[in-house]
Design a protein around this motif. Structure first.
Motif, PDB file in Angstrom:
ATOM      1  N   MET A   1       0.691  -1.385   0.042  1.00 16.60           N
ATOM      2  CA  MET A   1      -0.042  -0.082   0.124  1.00 16.60           C
ATOM      3  C   MET A   1       0.729   1.356   0.008  1.00 16.60           C
ATOM      4  O   MET A   1       0.667   2.096  -0.673  1.00 16.60           O
ATOM      5  N   GLN A   2       2.033   1.123   0.918  1.00 21.68           N
ATOM      6  CA  GLN A   2       2.834   2.305   1.039  1.00 21.68           C
ATOM      7  C   GLN A   2       3.406   2.761  -0.566  1.00 21.68           C
ATOM      8  O   GLN A   2       3.483   3.696  -1.172  1.00 21.68           O
ATOM      9  N   ASN A   3       3.971   1.499  -1.378  1.00 20.77           N
ATOM     10  CA  ASN A   3       4.659   1.666  -2.612  1.00 20.77           C
ATOM     11  C   ASN A   3       3.497   2.333  -3.675  1.00 20.77           C
ATOM     12  O   ASN A   3       3.770   3.174  -4.430  1.00 20.77           O
ATOM     13  N   ASP A   4       2.220   1.737  -3.540  1.00 19.86           N
ATOM     14  CA  ASP A   4       1.216   2.240  -4.300  1.00 19.86           C
ATOM     15  C   ASP A   4       0.708   3.798  -4.165  1.00 19.86           C
ATOM     16  O   ASP A   4       0.648   4.427  -4.913  1.00 19.86           O
ATOM     17  N   LEU A   5       0.939   4.271  -2.595  1.00 15.99           N
ATOM     18  CA  LEU A   5       0.793   5.293  -2.432  1.00 15.99           C
ATOM     19  C   LEU A   5       1.751   6.505  -2.970  1.00 15.99           C
ATOM     20  O   LEU A   5       1.548   7.509  -3.588  1.00 15.99           O
ATOM     21  N   VAL A   6       3.069   5.948  -2.840  1.00 13.44           N
ATOM     22  CA  VAL A   6       4.131   6.669  -3.401  1.00 13.44           C
ATOM     23  C   VAL A   6       3.801   6.963  -4.982  1.00 13.44           C
ATOM     24  O   VAL A   6       4.306   7.896  -5.500  1.00 13.44           O
ATOM     25  N   GLN A   7       3.561   5.645  -5.728  1.00 15.68           N
ATOM     26  CA  GLN A   7       3.566   6.050  -7.018  1.00 15.68           C
ATOM     27  C   GLN A   7       2.385   6.878  -7.168  1.00 15.68           C
ATOM     28  O   GLN A   7       2.467   7.761  -8.293  1.00 15.68           O
ATOM     29  N   GLN A   8       0.981   6.619  -6.612  1.00 20.85           N
ATOM     30  CA  GLN A   8       0.150   7.589  -6.800  1.00 20.85           C
ATOM     31  C   GLN A   8       0.267   9.269  -6.637  1.00 20.85           C
ATOM     32  O   GLN A   8       0.233  10.208  -7.350  1.00 20.85           O
ATOM     33  N   LEU A   9       1.232   9.383  -5.502  1.00 21.51           N
ATOM     34  CA  LEU A   9       1.845  10.666  -5.028  1.00 21.51           C
ATOM     35  C   LEU A   9       2.430  11.452  -6.163  1.00 21.51           C
ATOM     36  O   LEU A   9       2.383  12.447  -6.427  1.00 21.51           O
ATOM     37  N   MET A  10       3.230  10.704  -6.782  1.00 23.44           N
ATOM     38  CA  MET A  10       4.391  11.041  -7.580  1.00 23.44           C
ATOM     39  C   MET A  10       3.703  11.511  -9.041  1.00 23.44           C
ATOM     40  O   MET A  10       4.123  12.392  -9.594  1.00 23.44           O
ATOM     41  N   ARG A  11       2.653  10.719  -9.572  1.00 27.31           N
ATOM     42  CA  ARG A  11       1.869  11.110 -10.574  1.00 27.31           C
ATOM     43  C   ARG A  11       1.023  12.157 -10.240  1.00 27.31           C
ATOM     44  O   ARG A  11       0.999  13.343 -11.311  1.00 27.31           O
ATOM     45  N   ARG A  12       0.519  12.455  -9.202  1.00 27.40           N
ATOM     46  CA  ARG A  12      -0.125  13.635  -8.835  1.00 27.40           C
ATOM     47  C   ARG A  12       0.673  14.931  -8.743  1.00 27.40           C
ATOM     48  O   ARG A  12       0.174  16.030  -9.289  1.00 27.40           O
ATOM     49  N   LEU A  13       1.950  14.674  -8.193  1.00 30.30           N
ATOM     50  CA  LEU A  13       3.048  15.877  -7.913  1.00 30.30           C
ATOM     51  C   LEU A  13       3.131  16.320  -9.413  1.00 30.30           C
ATOM     52  O   LEU A  13       3.487  17.454  -9.845  1.00 30.30           O
ATOM     53  N   ALA A  14       3.794  15.153 -10.403  1.00 33.03           N
ATOM     54  CA  ALA A  14       3.901  15.484 -11.689  1.00 33.03           C
ATOM     55  C   ALA A  14       2.685  16.449 -12.599  1.00 33.03           C
ATOM     56  O   ALA A  14       3.307  16.931 -13.352  1.00 33.03           O
ATOM     57  N   ALA A  15       1.308  16.094 -12.148  1.00 35.48           N
ATOM     58  CA  ALA A  15       0.598  16.785 -12.685  1.00 35.48           C
ATOM     59  C   ALA A  15       0.223  18.224 -12.394  1.00 35.48           C
ATOM     60  O   ALA A  15      -0.550  18.914 -12.833  1.00 35.48           O
ATOM     61  N   ALA A  16       0.852  18.476 -11.292  1.00 35.93           N
ATOM     62  CA  ALA A  16       0.690  19.809 -10.685  1.00 35.93           C
ATOM     63  C   ALA A  16       0.983  21.041 -11.764  1.00 35.93           C
ATOM     64  O   ALA A  16       2.048  20.973 -12.553  1.00 35.93           O
ATOM     65  N   LYS A  17       0.373  22.336 -11.599  1.00 36.35           N
ATOM     66  CA  LYS A  17       0.454  23.135 -12.494  1.00 36.35           C
ATOM     67  C   LYS A  17       1.159  24.507 -11.484  1.00 36.35           C
ATOM     68  O   LYS A  17       0.353  24.977 -10.719  1.00 36.35           O
ATOM     69  N   MET A  18       2.150  24.745 -11.897  1.00 34.22           N
ATOM     70  CA  MET A  18       2.687  25.795 -10.947  1.00 34.22           C
ATOM     71  C   MET A  18       2.232  26.917 -11.523  1.00 34.22           C
ATOM     72  O   MET A  18       1.892  27.511 -12.433  1.00 34.22           O
ATOM     73  N   PRO A  19       1.716  27.865 -10.561  1.00 32.79           N
ATOM     74  CA  PRO A  19       1.295  29.364 -10.726  1.00 32.79           C
ATOM     75  C   PRO A  19       2.447  30.291 -11.570  1.00 32.79           C
ATOM     76  O   PRO A  19       3.642  30.092 -11.462  1.00 32.79           O
ATOM     77  N   GLU A  20       1.568  30.923 -12.551  1.00 34.62           N
ATOM     78  CA  GLU A  20       2.546  31.884 -13.449  1.00 34.62           C
ATOM     79  C   GLU A  20       3.016  33.139 -12.238  1.00 34.62           C
ATOM     80  O   GLU A  20       2.444  33.395 -11.189  1.00 34.62           O
ATOM     81  N   ALA A  21       4.288  33.342 -12.416  1.00 38.95           N
ATOM     82  CA  ALA A  21       4.839  34.537 -11.893  1.00 38.95           C
ATOM     83  C   ALA A  21       4.533  36.002 -12.162  1.00 38.95           C
ATOM     84  O   ALA A  21       3.924  35.978 -13.472  1.00 38.95           O
ATOM     85  N   ALA A  22       3.874  36.634 -11.316  1.00 31.66           N
ATOM     86  CA  ALA A  22       3.412  37.872 -11.333  1.00 31.66           C
ATOM     87  C   ALA A  22       4.256  38.833 -12.163  1.00 31.66           C
ATOM     88  O   ALA A  22       5.614  38.742 -12.023  1.00 31.66           O
ATOM     89  N   PRO A  23       3.863  39.613 -12.949  1.00 29.95           N
ATOM     90  CA  PRO A  23       4.488  40.299 -13.909  1.00 29.95           C
ATOM     91  C   PRO A  23       5.106  41.437 -13.323  1.00 29.95           C
ATOM     92  O   PRO A  23       4.701  41.784 -12.312  1.00 29.95           O
ATOM     93  N   ALA A  24       6.222  41.521 -13.606  1.00 35.18           N
ATOM     94  CA  ALA A  24       6.926  42.759 -13.144  1.00 35.18           C
ATOM     95  C   ALA A  24       6.334  44.106 -13.172  1.00 35.18           C
ATOM     96  O   ALA A  24       5.768  44.423 -14.154  1.00 35.18           O
ATOM     97  N   PRO A  25       6.436  44.926 -12.480  1.00 40.39           N
ATOM     98  CA  PRO A  25       5.721  46.103 -12.566  1.00 40.39           C
ATOM     99  C   PRO A  25       6.581  47.007 -13.769  1.00 40.39           C
ATOM    100  O   PRO A  25       7.803  46.961 -13.805  1.00 40.39           O
TER     101      PRO A  25
END
Length: 182
Positions: free
Chosen positions: A152-176
């Protein structure tokens, strides 16, 4: 050997030889490592837990993301809100003894950027396995339970890695924009 049997073998060998070509032709590809969309990560978990060690190993094997010792040094931090393992009774025999258990693991986390912005909202991974139980084989069943929790732990780690890989980083705020000088 009879001619019909020889022809059957030839067909079987031809089919066996054609299978990799058919799989390659249809676009089938083994799932490989997916890079994480951030350069550094802080794990908000106890440094000596088995789960934290397994996640660290998987991230290091992935290669592109660096683990940091402090949250301030990381692009994002993984905040673990719950990591609960439990065992419930599923079935009893006619004498009232346990016949089957269900092992459960619930892992709730979120991903937060350095600026405090939520990159990935609260997420839950819920795993369960059934364990047939016989009190005459207590040691064997304890070992089986340990193996199921490890699976179960191995399965959890694999699922976590897939979810982390699918994360969308927020756009950086434009410089003034610079103000024009008179």
């Amino acid at each position: 050997m009879s001619p019909t049997r020889l022809a059957g073998r030839r067909r079987a060998l031809a089919l066996l030889g054609a299978t990799p070509l058919l799989l390659a032709g249809c676009g089938f590809k083994l799932r490989g490592q997916r890079p994480l969309p951030f350069e550094s990560l802080y794990l908000g978990m106890g440094p000596y837990s088995e789960l934290a060690a397994a996640i660290r190993r998987e991230i290091r094997a992935n290669g592109s993301t660096r683990l940091t010792e402090t949250p301030a040094d990381a692009d994002v931090r993984l905040e673990v809100m719950a990591d609960i393992k439990d065992k419930i009774i599923l079935a009893l025999n006619t004498q009232g003894r346990v016949r089957e258990y269900q092992l459960r693991q619930r892992f709730v986390f979120r991903l937060v950027s350095k600026s405090g912005q939520e990159v990935m909202p609260s997420n839950e991974i819920f795993l369960r396995r059934e364990l047939a139980f016989d009190d005459t084989q207590l040691l064997a069943k304890q070992q089986e339970e340990t193996l199921l929790y490890r699976d179960m732990q191995n399965d959890l780690v694999q699922q976590l890695m897939r979810r982390l890989a699918a994360a969308k980083m927020p756009e950086a705020a434009p410089a003034p924009a610079p103000t024009p000088k008179p």
